[in-house]
Design a protein around this motif. Structure first.
Motif, PDB file in Angstrom:
ATOM      1  N   THR A 114       0.827  -1.202   0.000  1.00 11.27           N
ATOM      2  CA  THR A 114       0.000   0.000   0.000  1.00 11.27           C
ATOM      3  C   THR A 114       0.860   1.250   0.000  1.00 11.27           C
ATOM      4  O   THR A 114       0.635   2.182  -0.790  1.00 11.27           O
ATOM      5  CB  THR A 114      -0.933  -0.007   1.223  1.00 11.27           C
ATOM      6  OG1 THR A 114      -1.743  -1.185   1.190  1.00 11.27           O
ATOM      7  CG2 THR A 114      -1.818   1.216   1.245  1.00 11.27           C
ATOM      8  N   SER A 115       1.869   1.295   0.855  1.00  8.67           N
ATOM      9  CA  SER A 115       2.702   2.493   0.959  1.00  8.67           C
ATOM     10  C   SER A 115       3.571   2.709  -0.270  1.00  8.67           C
ATOM     11  O   SER A 115       3.796   3.851  -0.688  1.00  8.67           O
ATOM     12  CB  SER A 115       3.573   2.411   2.210  1.00  8.67           C
ATOM     13  OG  SER A 115       2.799   2.539   3.385  1.00  8.67           O
ATOM     14  N   THR A 118       1.296   4.239  -2.741  1.00  3.10           N
ATOM     15  CA  THR A 118       0.967   5.596  -2.299  1.00  3.10           C
ATOM     16  C   THR A 118       2.117   6.549  -2.617  1.00  3.10           C
ATOM     17  O   THR A 118       1.894   7.654  -3.143  1.00  3.10           O
ATOM     18  CB  THR A 118       0.671   5.598  -0.790  1.00  3.10           C
ATOM     19  OG1 THR A 118      -0.508   4.825  -0.538  1.00  3.10           O
ATOM     20  CG2 THR A 118       0.456   7.014  -0.272  1.00  3.10           C
ATOM     21  N   PRO A 125      -4.637   5.435  -0.686  1.00  2.69           N
ATOM     22  CA  PRO A 125      -4.893   4.046  -1.084  1.00  2.69           C
ATOM     23  C   PRO A 125      -6.228   3.808  -1.765  1.00  2.69           C
ATOM     24  O   PRO A 125      -6.317   2.988  -2.686  1.00  2.69           O
ATOM     25  CB  PRO A 125      -4.786   3.292   0.242  1.00  2.69           C
ATOM     26  CG  PRO A 125      -3.832   4.098   1.058  1.00  2.69           C
ATOM     27  CD  PRO A 125      -4.148   5.520   0.700  1.00  2.69           C
ATOM     28  N   VAL A 130      -4.486  -0.430  -4.217  1.00  4.77           N
ATOM     29  CA  VAL A 130      -3.655  -1.452  -3.562  1.00  4.77           C
ATOM     30  C   VAL A 130      -3.898  -1.278  -2.062  1.00  4.77           C
ATOM     31  O   VAL A 130      -3.146  -0.616  -1.357  1.00  4.77           O
ATOM     32  CB  VAL A 130      -2.178  -1.316  -3.955  1.00  4.77           C
ATOM     33  CG1 VAL A 130      -1.327  -2.381  -3.263  1.00  4.77           C
ATOM     34  CG2 VAL A 130      -2.032  -1.449  -5.472  1.00  4.77           C
ATOM     35  N   LEU A 131      -4.964  -1.903  -1.591  1.00  2.00           N
ATOM     36  CA  LEU A 131      -5.559  -1.557  -0.306  1.00  2.00           C
ATOM     37  C   LEU A 131      -5.165  -2.483   0.832  1.00  2.00           C
ATOM     38  O   LEU A 131      -5.812  -2.480   1.868  1.00  2.00           O
ATOM     39  CB  LEU A 131      -7.080  -1.529  -0.451  1.00  2.00           C
ATOM     40  CG  LEU A 131      -7.605  -0.264  -1.146  1.00  2.00           C
ATOM     41  CD1 LEU A 131      -8.963  -0.492  -1.781  1.00  2.00           C
ATOM     42  CD2 LEU A 131      -7.675   0.878  -0.140  1.00  2.00           C
ATOM     43  N   HIS A 146      -0.013  -9.027  -2.801  1.00  2.12           N
ATOM     44  CA  HIS A 146       0.594  -8.038  -3.691  1.00  2.12           C
ATOM     45  C   HIS A 146       2.100  -8.222  -3.854  1.00  2.12           C
ATOM     46  O   HIS A 146       2.647  -7.830  -4.888  1.00  2.12           O
ATOM     47  CB  HIS A 146       0.284  -6.624  -3.188  1.00  2.12           C
ATOM     48  CG  HIS A 146      -1.105  -6.167  -3.524  1.00  2.12           C
ATOM     49  ND1 HIS A 146      -2.049  -5.896  -2.564  1.00  2.12           N
ATOM     50  CD2 HIS A 146      -1.710  -5.944  -4.722  1.00  2.12           C
ATOM     51  CE1 HIS A 146      -3.169  -5.507  -3.150  1.00  2.12           C
ATOM     52  NE2 HIS A 146      -3.004  -5.539  -4.451  1.00  2.12           N
ATOM     53  N   GLN A 159      -4.283  -1.233 -10.884  1.00  2.00           N
ATOM     54  CA  GLN A 159      -3.835   0.053 -10.344  1.00  2.00           C
ATOM     55  C   GLN A 159      -3.803   1.045 -11.499  1.00  2.00           C
ATOM     56  O   GLN A 159      -2.805   1.176 -12.198  1.00  2.00           O
ATOM     57  CB  GLN A 159      -2.447  -0.077  -9.713  1.00  2.00           C
ATOM     58  CG  GLN A 159      -2.053   1.085  -8.794  1.00  2.00           C
ATOM     59  CD  GLN A 159      -1.941   2.430  -9.511  1.00  2.00           C
ATOM     60  OE1 GLN A 159      -2.921   3.187  -9.579  1.00  2.00           O
ATOM     61  NE2 GLN A 159      -0.751   2.753 -10.019  1.00  2.00           N
ATOM     62  N   PHE A 346      -9.291   5.425   4.024  1.00  2.00           N
ATOM     63  CA  PHE A 346      -8.589   5.079   2.790  1.00  2.00           C
ATOM     64  C   PHE A 346      -8.522   6.238   1.809  1.00  2.00           C
ATOM     65  O   PHE A 346      -7.988   6.091   0.717  1.00  2.00           O
ATOM     66  CB  PHE A 346      -9.284   3.904   2.097  1.00  2.00           C
ATOM     67  CG  PHE A 346      -9.486   2.701   2.975  1.00  2.00           C
ATOM     68  CD1 PHE A 346      -8.436   1.845   3.274  1.00  2.00           C
ATOM     69  CD2 PHE A 346     -10.735   2.422   3.510  1.00  2.00           C
ATOM     70  CE1 PHE A 346      -8.623   0.737   4.092  1.00  2.00           C
ATOM     71  CE2 PHE A 346     -10.935   1.308   4.322  1.00  2.00           C
ATOM     72  CZ  PHE A 346      -9.871   0.470   4.614  1.00  2.00           C
TER      73      PHE A 346
END
Length: 404
Positions: A114-115, A118, A125, A130-131, A146, A159, A346
């Motif tokens: 996720t990061s 981001t 997110p 990509v949660l 992922h 994405q 989110f």
């Protein structure tokens, strides 16, 4: 992240205060956003490099006036509240944090895939989709990890947000991605960093040499994005402040020193991270695979130990919320997808991404976690440190800004 975020409690390094000498805060308050967000880093870097229509929420353009080359290094697992723990083994890191560092917020969930996306996209997110570390592929019972993602689902469809590297390259900036060789062409790399020429580098020495070489090549505006994973790995396997973790912190310090020493005069280095980590005591671990109350009504489990996504059987959402709330008590907050989305955890979530979030979201408090000893890889339940939830120790990461 547009929802609740942790305050910068205590006296963390940087910002004119003394080194942090208290335990990492585990209480989240809807107050300030520290010094910015991870999503702000690359847009601000592009503003420095003169890329049109690039906002500068971190205010870097003034401090870095005249800079034409920027290296951005993400150190996996280097939370802001781990910097004081690393300081005895990482004097360069400690010095930079105290003089040119500030805390920023990574986003929720506080997990690597996720990061990374981001950072790479510059959006929250919910927008990039990509949660979580693992999420359910909507319309199926398949759980996508992922970090093991290749071509299914197609990365550019899963994405869809253009990356900041793509924006930079379209504006004439030379863009390079430096990461472990095995990550080249992966779904996660394409989701986070498409638009950059990939250079494989294993280990701190090679990462440093490859980033400096890419940063120094040519005369035009340049952006280099680098990644180093070992601190996170040793934290997971052995715990924060363990012997292997200390050695990994010393290696990070060597990497930083080499990058700083190698900066051209018209360059800058930005150092950040994807999340922090917390050691989770054995006594604070639940196991959803050995407690039938936690499996009842649940069709698919995703997420990770600190943040669970529960996809309920038809009509069972309320029962799942009640059962998990009763079993976990004060160890977690059990909320519906609607509650999480409506309160902004989110950021805005488009319709096509909603199904990737569980019908029920379980966010662990303090140092608790929910394992899945039978349905996930055995090692996932045997780690020492974890992350993913919304404590300050997990969400707050450093931003170090060094000019050549």
């Amino acid at each position: 992240m547009t929802g609740p975020v942790p305050p910068a409690h205590g006296h963390p390094p940087g910002g004119g205060g003394p080194a942090l000498d208290v335990a990492p805060p585990l209480t989240i308050l809807a107050s300030d956003q520290a010094g910015g967000r991870l999503a702000d880093v690359l847009p601000s870097a592009l503003a420095v490099l003169g890329v049109p229509d690039s906002p500068d929420p971190l205010g870097l353009a003034c401090a870095l006036a005249g800079v034409r080359r920027i290296a951005v290094l993400l150190v996996d697992g280097l939370g802001w509240y781990q910097v004081p723990t690393a300081a005895p083994y990482a004097p360069t890191l400690a010095g930079l944090a105290a003089t040119v560092g500030r805390p920023i917020i990574a986003g929720f969930p506080s997990t690597t895939p996720t990061s990374l996306v981001t950072l790479g996209t510059g959006v929250a997110p919910g927008a990039h989709g990509v949660l979580g570390f693992t999420v359910r592929v909507p319309g199926t019972d398949r759980v996508l990890t992922h970090t093991d993602w290749a071509a299914d689902p197609p990365p550019l469809r899963w994405q869809p947000v253009p990356t900041q590297l793509q924006r930079a390259r379209a504006a004439g900036v030379t863009t390079t991605v430096v990461s472990r060789p095995e990550f080249g062409g992966s779904g996660l790399t394409l989701a986070a960093n498409r638009g950059g020429d990939f250079r494989g580098a294993a280990g701190a020495d090679e990462v440093a040499a490859t980033m400096v070489a890419a940063l120094s090549a040519g005369d035009g505006p340049t952006l280099v994005s680098g990644y180093h994973a070992d601190l996170d790995r040793h934290g997971h396997l052995s715990g924060v402040d363990s012997g292997p973790w200390r050695s990994a912190a010393a290696e990070v310090d060597m990497l930083l020193a080499r990058l700083v020493d190698g900066l051209p005069s018209d360059a800058a280095l930005l150092v950040t991270a994807d999340h922090g980590q917390l050691d989770i005591p054995v006594a604070h671990r639940f196991d959803l695979d050995t407690d039938p109350r936690l499996r009842d009504g649940v069709q698919v489990v995703a997420g990770e130990a600190r943040v669970r996504y529960l996809h309920a059987r038809p009509g069972a959402v309320d029962d799942v919320v009640a059962a998990w709330s009763a079993v976990l008590g004060d160890a977690a907050r059990v909320r519906t997808r609607g509650e999480m989305v409506d309160t902004g955890w989110f950021g805005p979530v488009p319709e096509e991404h909603l199904g990737r979030i569980g019908d029920v979201v379980v966010t662990c408090n303090d140092t608790y976690a929910v394992m899945a000893s039978r349905t996930e890889r055995p090692m996932a339940s045997k780690l020492v440190a974890y992350h993913g939830a919304d404590t300050a120790a997990e969400l707050t990461v450093p931003l170090l800004v060094v000019r050549g």
